[in-house]
Every structure is written in C-alpha cells, then in structure tokens.
Design a protein around this motif. Structure first.
Motif, PDB file in Angstrom:
ATOM      1  N   ARG A  20       1.338  -1.445 -15.827  1.00  5.95           N
ATOM      2  CA  ARG A  20       1.083  -0.996 -14.462  1.00  5.95           C
ATOM      3  C   ARG A  20       2.196  -0.052 -14.043  1.00  5.95           C
ATOM      4  N   HIS A  21       1.933   0.715 -13.026  1.00  6.98           N
ATOM      5  CA  HIS A  21       2.940   1.645 -12.537  1.00  6.98           C
ATOM      6  C   HIS A  21       2.908   1.696 -11.013  1.00  6.98           C
ATOM      7  N   ALA A  22       4.009   2.117 -10.457  1.00  7.62           N
ATOM      8  CA  ALA A  22       4.079   2.288  -9.009  1.00  7.62           C
ATOM      9  C   ALA A  22       3.182   3.458  -8.621  1.00  7.62           C
ATOM     10  N   ASP A  23       2.379   3.258  -7.599  1.00  9.97           N
ATOM     11  CA  ASP A  23       1.423   4.277  -7.180  1.00  9.97           C
ATOM     12  C   ASP A  23       1.554   4.491  -5.671  1.00  9.97           C
ATOM     13  N   ILE A  24       1.906   5.690  -5.293  1.00  5.01           N
ATOM     14  CA  ILE A  24       2.073   6.016  -3.878  1.00  5.01           C
ATOM     15  C   ILE A  24       0.755   5.835  -3.122  1.00  5.01           C
ATOM     16  N   PHE A  25      -0.367   6.060  -3.802  1.00  2.61           N
ATOM     17  CA  PHE A  25      -1.662   5.912  -3.139  1.00  2.61           C
ATOM     18  C   PHE A  25      -2.018   4.438  -2.908  1.00  2.61           C
ATOM     19  N   ASP A  26      -1.530   3.556  -3.777  1.00  2.00           N
ATOM     20  CA  ASP A  26      -1.682   2.120  -3.520  1.00  2.00           C
ATOM     21  C   ASP A  26      -0.879   1.735  -2.275  1.00  2.00           C
ATOM     22  N   ALA A  27       0.344   2.243  -2.184  1.00  2.00           N
ATOM     23  CA  ALA A  27       1.178   1.964  -1.005  1.00  2.00           C
ATOM     24  C   ALA A  27       0.518   2.513   0.255  1.00  2.00           C
ATOM     25  N   LEU A  28      -0.109   3.673   0.146  1.00  2.00           N
ATOM     26  CA  LEU A  28      -0.819   4.251   1.289  1.00  2.00           C
ATOM     27  C   LEU A  28      -2.016   3.388   1.672  1.00  2.00           C
ATOM     28  N   ALA A  29      -2.756   2.899   0.684  1.00  2.00           N
ATOM     29  CA  ALA A  29      -3.902   2.020   0.968  1.00  2.00           C
ATOM     30  C   ALA A  29      -3.429   0.721   1.615  1.00  2.00           C
ATOM     31  N   ASN A  30      -2.295   0.184   1.152  1.00  2.00           N
ATOM     32  CA  ASN A  30      -1.714  -1.015   1.771  1.00  2.00           C
ATOM     33  C   ASN A  30      -1.395  -0.750   3.236  1.00  2.00           C
ATOM     34  N   THR A  31      -0.747   0.367   3.490  1.00  2.00           N
ATOM     35  CA  THR A  31      -0.356   0.743   4.849  1.00  2.00           C
ATOM     36  C   THR A  31      -1.582   0.916   5.730  1.00  2.00           C
ATOM     37  N   LEU A  32      -2.579   1.617   5.231  1.00  2.00           N
ATOM     38  CA  LEU A  32      -3.804   1.825   6.012  1.00  2.00           C
ATOM     39  C   LEU A  32      -4.511   0.505   6.311  1.00  2.00           C
ATOM     40  N   GLY A  33      -4.461  -0.433   5.373  1.00  2.00           N
ATOM     41  CA  GLY A  33      -5.074  -1.741   5.605  1.00  2.00           C
ATOM     42  C   GLY A  33      -4.385  -2.484   6.738  1.00  2.00           C
ATOM     43  N   ALA A  34      -3.063  -2.529   6.719  1.00  2.00           N
ATOM     44  CA  ALA A  34      -2.316  -3.237   7.771  1.00  2.00           C
ATOM     45  C   ALA A  34      -2.470  -2.546   9.126  1.00  2.00           C
ATOM     46  N   VAL A  35      -2.375  -1.223   9.139  1.00  2.00           N
ATOM     47  CA  VAL A  35      -2.512  -0.480  10.399  1.00  2.00           C
ATOM     48  C   VAL A  35      -3.932  -0.604  10.944  1.00  2.00           C
ATOM     49  N   SER A  36      -4.920  -0.543  10.072  1.00  2.00           N
ATOM     50  CA  SER A  36      -6.318  -0.684  10.505  1.00  2.00           C
ATOM     51  C   SER A  36      -6.579  -2.062  11.106  1.00  2.00           C
ATOM     52  N   ALA A  37      -6.010  -3.089  10.507  1.00  2.00           N
ATOM     53  CA  ALA A  37      -6.170  -4.437  11.060  1.00  2.00           C
ATOM     54  C   ALA A  37      -5.544  -4.519  12.445  1.00  2.00           C
ATOM     55  N   PHE A  38      -4.366  -3.928  12.597  1.00  2.00           N
ATOM     56  CA  PHE A  38      -3.700  -3.902  13.907  1.00  2.00           C
ATOM     57  C   PHE A  38      -4.585  -3.226  14.945  1.00  2.00           C
ATOM     58  N   VAL A  39      -5.089  -2.037  14.622  1.00  2.00           N
ATOM     59  CA  VAL A  39      -5.927  -1.279  15.564  1.00  2.00           C
ATOM     60  C   VAL A  39      -7.236  -2.017  15.824  1.00  2.00           C
ATOM     61  N   PHE A  40      -7.884  -2.487  14.780  1.00  2.00           N
ATOM     62  CA  PHE A  40      -9.158  -3.189  14.912  1.00  2.00           C
ATOM     63  C   PHE A  40      -9.023  -4.412  15.822  1.00  2.00           C
ATOM     64  N   LEU A  41      -7.996  -5.209  15.584  1.00  2.00           N
ATOM     65  CA  LEU A  41      -7.821  -6.427  16.377  1.00  2.00           C
ATOM     66  C   LEU A  41      -7.423  -6.114  17.819  1.00  2.00           C
ATOM     67  N   ARG A  42      -6.765  -4.986  18.041  1.00  2.00           N
ATOM     68  CA  ARG A  42      -6.445  -4.592  19.420  1.00  2.00           C
ATOM     69  C   ARG A  42      -7.738  -4.320  20.198  1.00  2.00           C
ATOM     70  N   PHE A  43      -8.699  -3.653  19.558  1.00  2.00           N
ATOM     71  CA  PHE A  43      -9.960  -3.341  20.225  1.00  2.00           C
ATOM     72  C   PHE A  43     -10.859  -4.569  20.341  1.00  2.00           C
ATOM     73  N   VAL A  44     -10.868  -5.404  19.342  1.00  2.00           N
ATOM     74  CA  VAL A  44     -11.715  -6.596  19.362  1.00  2.00           C
ATOM     75  C   VAL A  44     -11.246  -7.590  20.423  1.00  2.00           C
ATOM     76  N   ASN A  45      -9.957  -7.693  20.593  1.00  2.00           N
ATOM     77  CA  ASN A  45      -9.406  -8.665  21.539  1.00  2.00           C
ATOM     78  C   ASN A  45      -9.487  -8.218  22.993  1.00  2.00           C
TER      79      ASN A  45
END
Length: 122
Positions: free
Chosen positions: A96-121
């Motif tokens: 396996r190797h370090a992948d900047i796009f994996d880190a970006l997908a991780n970031t987008l997942g956490a940020v999306s959850a934050f935004v999604f839950l702000r609107f849902v709540n």
C-alpha cells in the motif's frame, strides 16, 4: 432517565472507539487482490468517504457535542487521523502507499457529515 442516557452515550463511545480502530486496521493490513463481480468506479474513495462520514457521526454522538466549535474539532481530529493513517501506510506497508486522494476523500467524508448533520438537526 439519566442512567439510560448515560448508557446510550457510553454505547456510542464504544462504537466510536471500535470504528476508529477498525479504520486503522483495515487501512494498514495487506489485502490480497480478489476478483470482484461488479466493478465500481472509485470504490476505494467511496469507502474512505464513508468511513470518515461514520467516524465523525459516531464521535459526535459519543462526545455529545452540540457547539459548532467542538464539532469542528472532531472534524479536525478525523482529518488528522486520516492523514496519519495514510503516512503509516506509506511507511509500514509494502503493498500500500500513501495517497493524497484517499486523505482528500477522508476529509470530504468528515466535512460532509458535519454539514449534513447541521442541516438535519435544524
């Protein structure tokens, strides 16, 4: 009533801790190439996004935070955790190797959850 609420919060703490360990484990083990029946484009990035979306949700529930500043700290911790895992992949794994796009997908997942839950709540 407070006892059941406390047990419910503790349950999420266990889930959050387990999920964090699970992400680390699944990202650092060797996975043999197995034939897939269905080819899904970017399935690796979808998995990373989903892992960190769930990670944010579980830690938010476990810590029972409602303030935006505290939730942003959870996002930051999830992003840092994802970066650390990517660096460890590059250092400690041979297939396996370090992948900047994996880190970006991780970031987008956490940020999306934050935004999604702000609107849902609301």
């Amino acid at each position: 009533m407070k006892i059941t609420q406390h047990l419910s919060e503790r349950k999420f703490l266990y889930f959050a801790f387990f999920w964090s360990i699970f992400i680390g484990y699944i990202c650092l083990i060797t996975i043999k190439k197995t034939p897939t029946l269905v080819s899904i484009p970017f399935k690796d990035k979808i998995a990373h996004f989903s892992f960190y979306f769930i990670l944010f949700y579980l830690w938010k529930k476990a810590l029972n935070v409602k303030e935006i500043k505290s939730q942003l700290k959870i996002v930051l911790m999830a992003v840092l955790y994802g970066i650390i895992i990517e660096v460890l992949q590059g250092i400690f794994t041979s297939d396996r190797h370090a992948d900047i796009f994996d880190a970006l997908a991780n970031t987008l997942g956490a940020v999306s959850a934050f935004v999604f839950l702000r609107f849902v709540n609301k």
